[in-house]
Motif scaffolding. Sequence first.
Motif, PDB file in Angstrom:
ATOM      1  N   SER A  63       6.186   8.615 -16.343  1.00 13.34           N
ATOM      2  CA  SER A  63       4.877   8.035 -16.614  1.00 13.34           C
ATOM      3  C   SER A  63       3.871   8.456 -15.552  1.00 13.34           C
ATOM      4  CB  SER A  63       4.973   6.512 -16.613  1.00 13.34           C
ATOM      5  OG  SER A  63       5.883   6.091 -17.595  1.00 13.34           O
ATOM      6  N   CYS A  64       2.635   8.061 -15.797  1.00 15.56           N
ATOM      7  CA  CYS A  64       1.568   8.332 -14.831  1.00 15.56           C
ATOM      8  C   CYS A  64       1.598   7.303 -13.707  1.00 15.56           C
ATOM      9  CB  CYS A  64       0.208   8.246 -15.511  1.00 15.56           C
ATOM     10  SG  CYS A  64      -0.118   9.592 -16.628  1.00 15.56           S
ATOM     11  N   TYR A  65       1.113   7.729 -12.570  1.00 13.44           N
ATOM     12  CA  TYR A  65       0.892   6.813 -11.465  1.00 13.44           C
ATOM     13  C   TYR A  65      -0.470   6.170 -11.682  1.00 13.44           C
ATOM     14  CZ  TYR A  65       4.796   8.901  -9.004  1.00 13.44           C
ATOM     15  OH  TYR A  65       6.047   9.323  -8.647  1.00 13.44           O
ATOM     16  N   ARG A  66      -0.608   4.936 -11.272  1.00 15.59           N
ATOM     17  CA  ARG A  66      -1.891   4.242 -11.340  1.00 15.59           C
ATOM     18  C   ARG A  66      -2.246   3.829  -9.917  1.00 15.59           C
ATOM     19  NH1 ARG A  66      -3.294  -1.194 -12.364  1.00 15.59           N
ATOM     20  NH2 ARG A  66      -1.106  -1.644 -12.674  1.00 15.59           N
ATOM     21  N   VAL A  67      -3.483   4.172  -9.520  1.00 17.59           N
ATOM     22  CA  VAL A  67      -3.924   3.895  -8.159  1.00 17.59           C
ATOM     23  C   VAL A  67      -5.157   3.004  -8.199  1.00 17.59           C
ATOM     24  CG1 VAL A  67      -4.694   4.900  -5.974  1.00 17.59           C
ATOM     25  CG2 VAL A  67      -3.077   6.157  -7.411  1.00 17.59           C
ATOM     26  N   ASN A  68      -5.073   1.866  -7.519  1.00 16.58           N
ATOM     27  CA  ASN A  68      -6.241   1.017  -7.317  1.00 16.58           C
ATOM     28  C   ASN A  68      -6.844   1.402  -5.974  1.00 16.58           C
ATOM     29  OD1 ASN A  68      -5.635  -0.291  -9.652  1.00 16.58           O
ATOM     30  ND2 ASN A  68      -5.333  -2.294  -8.732  1.00 16.58           N
ATOM     31  N   SER A  69      -8.076   1.859  -6.019  1.00 21.51           N
ATOM     32  CA  SER A  69      -8.763   2.242  -4.784  1.00 21.51           C
ATOM     33  C   SER A  69     -10.046   1.456  -4.584  1.00 21.51           C
ATOM     34  CB  SER A  69      -9.075   3.739  -4.807  1.00 21.51           C
ATOM     35  OG  SER A  69      -9.911   4.057  -5.903  1.00 21.51           O
ATOM     36  N   LEU A  70     -10.479   0.738  -5.618  1.00 18.23           N
ATOM     37  CA  LEU A  70     -11.674  -0.097  -5.518  1.00 18.23           C
ATOM     38  C   LEU A  70     -11.222  -1.524  -5.228  1.00 18.23           C
ATOM     39  CD1 LEU A  70     -13.647   1.373  -8.536  1.00 18.23           C
ATOM     40  CD2 LEU A  70     -14.072   1.782  -6.106  1.00 18.23           C
ATOM     41  N   GLY A  71     -11.523  -1.990  -4.037  1.00 15.58           N
ATOM     42  CA  GLY A  71     -11.009  -3.289  -3.606  1.00 15.58           C
ATOM     43  C   GLY A  71      -9.675  -3.087  -2.923  1.00 15.58           C
ATOM     44  N   ASN A  72      -8.687  -3.875  -3.294  1.00 18.61           N
ATOM     45  CA  ASN A  72      -7.363  -3.779  -2.675  1.00 18.61           C
ATOM     46  C   ASN A  72      -6.628  -2.528  -3.143  1.00 18.61           C
ATOM     47  OD1 ASN A  72      -7.633  -6.172  -1.236  1.00 18.61           O
ATOM     48  ND2 ASN A  72      -6.899  -7.394  -2.947  1.00 18.61           N
ATOM     49  N   PHE A  73      -6.074  -1.801  -2.192  1.00 20.54           N
ATOM     50  CA  PHE A  73      -5.348  -0.568  -2.487  1.00 20.54           C
ATOM     51  C   PHE A  73      -3.963  -0.884  -3.032  1.00 20.54           C
ATOM     52  CE2 PHE A  73      -2.252   2.607  -0.940  1.00 20.54           C
ATOM     53  CZ  PHE A  73      -2.695   3.697  -1.669  1.00 20.54           C
ATOM     54  N   GLY A  74      -3.557  -0.129  -4.031  1.00 20.82           N
ATOM     55  CA  GLY A  74      -2.214  -0.254  -4.572  1.00 20.82           C
ATOM     56  C   GLY A  74      -1.867   0.955  -5.411  1.00 20.82           C
ATOM     57  N   VAL A  75      -0.586   1.314  -5.421  1.00 21.46           N
ATOM     58  CA  VAL A  75      -0.096   2.413  -6.248  1.00 21.46           C
ATOM     59  C   VAL A  75       1.052   1.878  -7.082  1.00 21.46           C
ATOM     60  CG1 VAL A  75       0.952   4.711  -6.269  1.00 21.46           C
ATOM     61  CG2 VAL A  75      -0.715   4.134  -4.502  1.00 21.46           C
ATOM     62  N   TRP A  76       1.009   2.162  -8.381  1.00 21.27           N
ATOM     63  CA  TRP A  76       2.051   1.732  -9.302  1.00 21.27           C
ATOM     64  C   TRP A  76       2.631   2.938 -10.018  1.00 21.27           C
ATOM     65  CZ3 TRP A  76      -2.088  -1.243  -8.270  1.00 21.27           C
ATOM     66  CH2 TRP A  76      -1.885  -2.611  -8.097  1.00 21.27           C
ATOM     67  N   LEU A  77       3.913   2.881 -10.268  1.00 23.72           N
ATOM     68  CA  LEU A  77       4.575   3.786 -11.205  1.00 23.72           C
ATOM     69  C   LEU A  77       5.180   2.862 -12.243  1.00 23.72           C
ATOM     70  CD1 LEU A  77       5.556   6.475 -12.223  1.00 23.72           C
ATOM     71  CD2 LEU A  77       7.536   6.275 -10.724  1.00 23.72           C
ATOM     72  N   ASP A  78       4.687   2.994 -13.468  1.00 22.42           N
ATOM     73  CA  ASP A  78       4.995   2.047 -14.524  1.00 22.42           C
ATOM     74  C   ASP A  78       4.565   0.656 -14.036  1.00 22.42           C
ATOM     75  OD1 ASP A  78       5.930   3.988 -16.284  1.00 22.42           O
ATOM     76  OD2 ASP A  78       7.921   3.933 -15.401  1.00 22.42           O
ATOM     77  N   ARG A  79       5.487  -0.274 -13.918  1.00 24.33           N
ATOM     78  CA  ARG A  79       5.125  -1.624 -13.452  1.00 24.33           C
ATOM     79  C   ARG A  79       5.589  -1.877 -12.022  1.00 24.33           C
ATOM     80  NH1 ARG A  79       4.111  -5.330 -18.025  1.00 24.33           N
ATOM     81  NH2 ARG A  79       4.085  -4.011 -19.851  1.00 24.33           N
ATOM     82  N   LYS A  80       6.037  -0.843 -11.352  1.00 24.19           N
ATOM     83  CA  LYS A  80       6.535  -0.993  -9.988  1.00 24.19           C
ATOM     84  C   LYS A  80       5.431  -0.671  -8.990  1.00 24.19           C
ATOM     85  CE  LYS A  80       9.787   0.913  -6.662  1.00 24.19           C
ATOM     86  NZ  LYS A  80       8.841   1.141  -5.596  1.00 24.19           N
TER      87      LYS A  80
END
Length: 184
Positions: free
Chosen positions: A5-22
């Motif tokens: 799956s794709c990685y999802r990156v939150n960069s606006l506000g709190n930083f976080g990286v997800w792979l699927d739901r992890k």
Amino acid sequence: WQAHSCYRVNSLGNFGVWLDRKLFTDKDWFRPGAKRLFLFLMTHPEKWHDTDFLLETLWSKPHPRKARHVLTTLFLYLRELFEPWHLPGMDYVFFQSRRGAYGFFPGGRFRIDAEDFQEGLKEAENARLARKYQEARRAYRRALDLYLGDYLEEFPYEDWLNPRRDYLREAYFSGTLKYTVLER
């Protein structure tokens, strides 16, 4: 790697990286400097970055020999973290290197909210200019809802983030003003 799956990156506000739901936790970023290197490469994707430039930008006054070793080690760690399926003899997909340079090439496999925000504003502006006001309002609202805080706000002392941070903040204020006018 194409089955992943794709990685999802939150960069606006709190930083976080997800792979699927992890969610990648602090334990995943256990190497000091790994997150910092990732943030720099993510902020400047699809480009080759000279080793000396990376060392000067990310670590002030590094010891040349030790710093190069640390950079190489961190880069290899990012490869292991983001490409766990890699097999010996294969080329790496996201984190690539060549003599004296490193680069991050997401290839559409990373969804970064800041990029989605910019695309949403572009879509809204195109609809507004085409006088499709209902569509523009919805697009502005979707884009503005993504802006949960400044770009990588939990890293306030990384000066190299300021140009991107300022650009996105200005885009947010401009988009908010245009959305408000449409709502009126």
